[in-house]
Design a protein around this motif. Structure first.
Motif, PDB file in Angstrom:
ATOM      1  N   SER A  69       0.830  -1.129  -0.104  1.00 13.12           N
ATOM      2  CA  SER A  69       0.048  -0.001  -0.035  1.00 13.12           C
ATOM      3  C   SER A  69       0.923   1.257   0.021  1.00 13.12           C
ATOM      4  O   SER A  69       0.619   2.166  -0.843  1.00 13.12           O
ATOM      5  CB  SER A  69      -0.877   0.146   1.268  1.00 13.12           C
ATOM      6  N   TYR A  70       1.951   1.246   0.831  1.00 12.73           N
ATOM      7  CA  TYR A  70       2.917   2.322   0.799  1.00 12.73           C
ATOM      8  C   TYR A  70       3.406   2.657  -0.489  1.00 12.73           C
ATOM      9  O   TYR A  70       3.317   3.670  -0.947  1.00 12.73           O
ATOM     10  CB  TYR A  70       3.964   2.045   2.015  1.00 12.73           C
ATOM     11  N   HIS A  81       4.237  12.691  -2.229  1.00 10.14           N
ATOM     12  CA  HIS A  81       3.174  12.476  -1.627  1.00 10.14           C
ATOM     13  C   HIS A  81       3.180  13.320  -0.110  1.00 10.14           C
ATOM     14  O   HIS A  81       2.124  13.531   0.236  1.00 10.14           O
ATOM     15  CB  HIS A  81       3.383  11.124  -0.737  1.00 10.14           C
ATOM     16  N   LEU A  92      -3.677   5.700   1.090  1.00 10.08           N
ATOM     17  CA  LEU A  92      -3.135   4.342   1.705  1.00 10.08           C
ATOM     18  C   LEU A  92      -4.005   3.634   2.530  1.00 10.08           C
ATOM     19  O   LEU A  92      -3.915   2.452   2.496  1.00 10.08           O
ATOM     20  CB  LEU A  92      -1.961   5.082   2.662  1.00 10.08           C
ATOM     21  N   SER A  96      -4.997  -0.513   2.036  1.00  7.81           N
ATOM     22  CA  SER A  96      -4.628  -1.400   3.285  1.00  7.81           C
ATOM     23  C   SER A  96      -5.887  -1.790   4.193  1.00  7.81           C
ATOM     24  O   SER A  96      -6.016  -0.874   5.125  1.00  7.81           O
ATOM     25  CB  SER A  96      -3.426  -0.787   3.998  1.00  7.81           C
ATOM     26  N   LEU A 172       6.362   6.076   6.704  1.00  5.61           N
ATOM     27  CA  LEU A 172       5.065   5.877   6.924  1.00  5.61           C
ATOM     28  C   LEU A 172       4.607   6.363   8.215  1.00  5.61           C
ATOM     29  O   LEU A 172       3.455   7.001   8.281  1.00  5.61           O
ATOM     30  CB  LEU A 172       4.664   4.227   6.899  1.00  5.61           C
TER      31      LEU A 172
END
Length: 252
Positions: A69-70, A81, A92, A96, A172
């Motif tokens: 997802s990242y 981003h 994200l 996820s 993240l």
């Protein structure tokens, strides 16, 4: 505690250039290009102080779901981003199921396929299947410390012995914190935040736990790299056969 926070704030971001394979939707061929990604240095953590219980053996599959997802969001935003952090974090969380719905996966392939399915169901993240499948190689790159793709030497770029997985999870974690800060500022100014503060706090704790886990259990992910590449090869082959079949039908 204050000293630790100050230390984390003063850490610099390492710049990593990752060569990835991107599938061109129009030509059905592959080409190389380079992404410059800012990978935040992972903080030093006392792992034993967090491991009061034995982590689940399934956690590695959840980590793969988060890594995919990242990587998808970083690729989707073309490495920018941080300029749209709230939208990036929202995307994200849409991808996820681990972070947004506490999903637990029992194998690597289902962890990735779930994220691929989710990305196609949201207009802000929907792309081609070629794009989605290419991200699988990004995950493989992250798990192997980028040794196959980094330009200039992986050890120099990512800071020695620390694994790239920890750096990614650290970045993240910082993304979640930044989004939370912006959402709080939005509420003070009378506008609605993109994601609820309560949800962001829960996600932040999950990501931090994974970051701690990766420091000690990174080797658990290594066997999954080959699984991901085999699955990627199969999906690409299946998609090509499907597209070839469509062309034959159109020609009739």
């Amino acid at each position: 505690m204050l000293g630790r926070k100050k230390e984390m704030k003063t850490r610099k971001c390492a710049v990593t250039r990752i060569r990835t394979w991107v599938f061109a939707a129009t030509t059905q061929s592959t080409y190389h290009y380079t992404i410059t990604a800012h990978v935040r240095e992972a903080p030093n953590i006392d792992i034993k102080s967090f491991e009061t219980v034995q982590p689940s053996p399934l956690l590695k599959y959840n980590v793969v779901n988060v890594l995919y997802s990242y990587a998808y969001i970083i690729r989707l935003f073309n490495g920018s981003h941080t300029e749209q952090i709230q939208q990036a974090v929202k995307g994200l969380l849409n991808l996820s199921s681990v972070l947004s719905h506490n999903a637990v996966f029992h194998d690597c392939n289902s962890a990735i396929k779930d994220a691929i399915t989710n990305c196609q169901q949201h207009k802000d993240t929907a792309t081609s299947l070629e794009f989605a499948y290419a991200v699988m190689l990004d995950v493989s790159c992250i798990i192997t410390n980028g040794s196959h793709y980094l330009i200039g030497g992986s050890h120099y770029l990512i800071g020695g012995s620390q694994c790239l997985v920890s750096h990614v999870l650290s970045d993240l974690h910082h993304m979640i914190q930044s989004s939370c800060t912006k959402d709080k500022s939005s509420k003070k100014s009378g506008t609605k935040g993109v994601t609820s503060a309560k949800m962001l706090c829960e996600v932040e704790r999950k990501v931090f736990f994974m970051l701690v886990w990766s420091k000690e259990h990174y080797s658990d992910l290594l066997p999954l790299q080959k699984v991901i590449e085999i699955e990627h090869e199969g999906l690409v082959k299946e998609l090509k056969e499907h597209r070839d079949m469509e062309l034959k039908i159109q020609e009739k």
